[in-house]
Design a protein around this motif. Structure first.
Motif, short mmCIF file in Angstrom:
data_model
loop_
_atom_site.label_atom_id
_atom_site.label_comp_id
_atom_site.label_asym_id
_atom_site.label_seq_id
_atom_site.Cartn_x
_atom_site.Cartn_y
_atom_site.Cartn_z
N ALA A 498 -35.60 -63.97 110.56
CA ALA A 498 -35.49 -63.03 109.43
C ALA A 498 -36.66 -62.06 109.40
CB ALA A 498 -35.41 -63.80 108.12
N LEU A 499 -37.75 -62.42 110.08
CA LEU A 499 -38.92 -61.54 110.11
C LEU A 499 -38.78 -60.43 111.14
CD1 LEU A 499 -41.72 -64.29 109.99
CD2 LEU A 499 -40.90 -62.88 108.09
N ASP A 500 -37.75 -60.48 111.98
CA ASP A 500 -37.61 -59.51 113.05
C ASP A 500 -37.33 -58.10 112.52
OD1 ASP A 500 -37.94 -61.69 114.64
OD2 ASP A 500 -35.86 -61.80 115.33
N ARG A 501 -36.88 -57.99 111.30
CA ARG A 501 -36.51 -56.69 110.76
C ARG A 501 -37.72 -55.83 110.41
NH1 ARG A 501 -34.05 -58.16 104.85
NH2 ARG A 501 -33.73 -55.90 104.85
N TYR A 502 -38.92 -56.47 110.39
CA TYR A 502 -40.11 -55.73 109.98
C TYR A 502 -40.91 -55.33 111.22
CZ TYR A 502 -38.79 -58.03 105.66
OH TYR A 502 -38.09 -58.49 104.57
N PRO A 503 -41.18 -54.05 111.40
CA PRO A 503 -41.91 -53.63 112.60
C PRO A 503 -43.35 -54.09 112.60
CG PRO A 503 -41.60 -51.78 111.09
CD PRO A 503 -40.79 -52.92 110.54
N ARG A 504 -43.97 -54.12 111.43
CA ARG A 504 -45.37 -54.54 111.34
C ARG A 504 -45.54 -55.40 110.09
NH1 ARG A 504 -46.26 -53.88 115.85
NH2 ARG A 504 -47.78 -52.51 116.89
N LEU A 505 -46.31 -56.48 110.24
CA LEU A 505 -46.59 -57.39 109.13
C LEU A 505 -48.09 -57.68 109.09
CD1 LEU A 505 -43.67 -59.95 109.55
CD2 LEU A 505 -44.03 -58.52 107.53
N GLY A 506 -48.66 -57.60 107.91
CA GLY A 506 -50.06 -57.97 107.75
C GLY A 506 -50.17 -59.43 107.34
N LEU A 507 -51.21 -60.09 107.80
CA LEU A 507 -51.47 -61.49 107.44
C LEU A 507 -52.84 -61.56 106.76
CD1 LEU A 507 -50.26 -63.34 110.68
CD2 LEU A 507 -49.16 -63.41 108.44
N PRO A 508 -52.93 -61.17 105.50
CA PRO A 508 -54.24 -61.15 104.83
C PRO A 508 -54.84 -62.54 104.64
CG PRO A 508 -52.49 -60.73 103.25
CD PRO A 508 -51.85 -60.71 104.61
N PHE A 509 -53.99 -63.58 104.69
CA PHE A 509 -54.48 -64.95 104.55
C PHE A 509 -54.26 -65.72 105.86
CE2 PHE A 509 -52.88 -63.54 100.38
CZ PHE A 509 -54.07 -63.52 99.68
N ALA A 510 -54.55 -65.07 106.96
CA ALA A 510 -54.39 -65.70 108.27
C ALA A 510 -55.17 -67.00 108.34
CB ALA A 510 -54.85 -64.75 109.37
#
Length: 636
Positions: A498-510
């Motif tokens: 389901a995450l494939d639809r987003y070209p870029r994702l930020g992980l502020p709490f990596a």
């Protein structure tokens, strides 16, 4: 017979008076030390607002460090004034030649401990990939940085924050590239790198103890205790032994290089070789970490100054090596690397000193071992061995300049690692004085930094209080706690898609939440990188501003569900107080005196103000910046 009785009575009375007088002075010194180290720093609260428990409680660690230095200087001065018999001055001696008698048992111990390290490291690797508990959080944020360097080509210090030296920062990446043809993962390469760095630290302990003049049995006991205590279950490369013990081995290596140069009868090639050796040792320590580099540089400068009375060429060669090292560092290393040392010197992430067991043992160690080392180096040796006296002084200086690391963030792991060199020297000294004193200190050290340390780990990472270990159903209760700490259930591929639809994702709490989700985003090159990994390094207002700027530049964020809502305004000191009680095993009850920087709450509030949830993926939530929101509706 009758005439000697009054003499014996007078001698006995004089001895009792001397014991009472010494006891009085010892009591007064102990009370003064307690006030200077544990109470006086509260009278000078730090002024710069930081993410720091010391700032919250108004404790100035700088005052405690200066107080420790002043007390050590006072004891050294008293020893110089009161210790009249130079020939009986206690010292630590090292064999100069390559051949050290009765070393076979130590070699066997090194091999066995090395195998133990390999087995434990492999076990922790399996535990990490199968359970991913809170205990292994150190590995997760360090692995995330390795991913960024490998997949996205980011450079540490300038494009992604890194708090440790280039060796510790780049080694996991190079190990991965070396093992990648054999199908190794980033995790396996990281743990293999951790093992090699730890084995290098074991060699440092072996090298120093193998050349120390001490009983063979005590040498093996000291090595075994230090080695077992030094295996950190947290498995962060910042906690490998080589970082903290290479400076001590470097002093001995440099000392041998100087002796070799002095034995060359003034030949230029010998002094050139010594200069190159000193240069390599300086640069090696700097590449490990900035604090190790500064500590070794100051200790070696002290050694060179003490050698002036023997041969001024040692100081000249050392200054050439120091200047050359500074030039190389300026040319090859980014300025941002040294900012980590400056941040911590300002008091970032510090903890207030409390009279807990690990701190009391460390302070006692420093008070016992450092003054004799400094005193014997200043005083003209009765044996004429100026070289050995200079080495003792350098070892004492090194213990002092490493003290800020132990007295800054003074939890048990930091005190253990930054104080391990001083403890090793004290074991060498006590082994040559008294078998009983050596045994008493070895037992105390093992009790605090092996047994008590694991009790702390159980309480902090698994919520197993010490009382539970004494309960009748200890096995069942502990097993239940371990199962509860086994991490999260990984999402399946269908859910993650389901995450494939987003070209870029930020992980502020990596490094928080399910690591399988992070690996999925990273492996598909969907991550929009930022400078800081979660909150690691976000200790000042300027760092927090940069963190918020990086987060605000992202259109989509992916955060664990518990991080998606606005946080309630917590008591700024409650979390710090609970952490102190757990880490120190001490009933701390300090009043809150200031509002510390709270990056966690600040980032959560910023996200709540500027982002809105649009989709839930398992236990994670995708958010979109409000200013860029489109017709996509929330999918709860």
């Amino acid at each position: 017979m009758v005439e000697s009785t009054p003499v014996r009575l007078l001698t006995t009375r004089f001895s009792l008076v001397r014991v009472a007088w010494n006891g009085l002075w010892a009591t007064l010194f102990a009370l003064s030390a307690y006030y200077i180290l544990f109470r006086l720093p509260f009278r000078f609260p730090p002024q710069q607002r930081l993410m720091s428990a010391s700032y919250a409680f108004g404790f100035n660690n700088g005052i405690a460090i200066l107080g420790t230095t002043a007390l050590l200087g006072t004891l050294t001065l008293l020893r110089l004034l009161l210790w009249r018999d130079k020939s009986a001055e206690p010292r630590i001696e090292f064999a100069v030649g390559c051949t050290v008698p009765r070393r076979r048992s130590l070699i066997v111990a090194l091999a066995l401990i090395g195998l133990l390290y390999a087995g434990l490291t492999f076990a922790m690797y399996l535990y990490d990939i199968r359970s991913e508990p809170r205990l292994m959080w150190e590995t997760r944020h360090l692995l995330h940085r390795t991913w960024l360097m490998d997949v996205y080509g980011l450079r540490p210090y300038t494009e992604v924050a890194a708090e440790y030296g280039p060796i510790l920062t780049y080694a996991p990446l190079y190990m991965y590239r070396l093992l990648k043809p054999f199908g190794a993962s980033h995790e396996l390469a990281y743990f293999a790198c951790h093992l090699l760095l730890n084995l290098a630290g074991l060699w440092c302990v072996y090298y120093v103890l193998a050349r120390a003049i001490m009983p063979a049995s005590a040498r093996v006991v000291a090595f075994s205790i230090l080695a077992v205590a030094g295996f950190g279950l947290w498995m962060g490369v910042n906690g490998v032994l080589v970082r903290y013990l290479f400076p001590f081995a470097s002093l001995l290596l440099g000392h041998r290089a100087v002796i070799w140069a002095l034995s060359g009868r003034g030949r230029t090639v010998c002094w050139a070789g010594a200069a190159v050796a000193i240069l390599m040792l300086l640069f090696g320590n700097i590449l490990l970490s900035s604090d190790a580099g500064v500590a070794f540089a100051l200790a070696w400068l002290g050694y060179a100054l003490l050698m002036v009375r023997y041969d001024i060429r040692v100081l000249a060669v050392s200054l050439v090596a120091l200047v050359t090292t500074v030039l190389f560092c300026w040319l090859l290393l980014p300025a941002a690397y040294y900012e980590t040392l400056l941040r911590f010197s300002e008091g970032a992430n510090n903890l207030p000193l409390l009279p807990a067991a690990h701190l009391l043992l460390y302070i006692l160690t420093m008070f016992v071992v450092v003054p004799p080392l400094l005193a014997v180096s200043v005083r003209e040796p009765a044996t004429g061995d100026i070289l050995g006296a200079a080495l003792c002084g350098a070892m004492g200086v090194l213990c002092v300049v490493m003290a800020p690391g132990a007295l800054g963030r003074c939890d048990p792991p930091h005190v253990l690692f930054f104080g391990m060199g001083a403890s090793m020297l004290l074991m060498i000294w006590l082994a040559n004085i008294s078998r009983r004193l050596f045994a008493a200190y070895a037992i105390a050290y093992a009790g605090v930094f092996i047994v008590l340390m694991q009790v702390v780990n159980l309480q902090v990472f698994y919520r197993i209080p010490p009382g539970m270990l004494l309960s009748p159903h200890v096995v069942a209760n502990v097993t239940q706690k371990f199962r509860a700490a086994a991490g999260t259930q990984h999402l399946d591929t269908a859910t993650l898609s389901a995450l494939d639809r987003y070209p870029r994702l930020g992980l502020p709490f990596a490094s928080f939440g399910d690591p399988a989700v992070e690996r999925y985003v990273l492996s598909r090159h969907q991550l929009q990188p930022e400078y800081y990994v979660a909150f690691v390094g976000v200790y000042t207002a300027a760092a927090l501003k940069r963190k918020l700027r990086d987060v605000g530049a992202m259109e989509y964020l992916l955060v664990p569900g518990g991080f998606a809502s606005r946080p309630a305004r917590p008591d700024p000191c409650w979390g710090y107080l609970r952490s102190l009680r757990e880490w120190f095993l001490y009933p701390a009850n300090l009043p809150c005196r200031a509002d510390p920087l709270d990056p966690n709450s600040s980032v959560k509030s910023f996200i709540a103000d500027h982002y809105t949830p649009i989709q839930r993926v398992g236990s994670w939530v995708v958010l979109r910046r409000i200013s860029s929101a489109s017709t996509m509706r929330p999918d709860h």
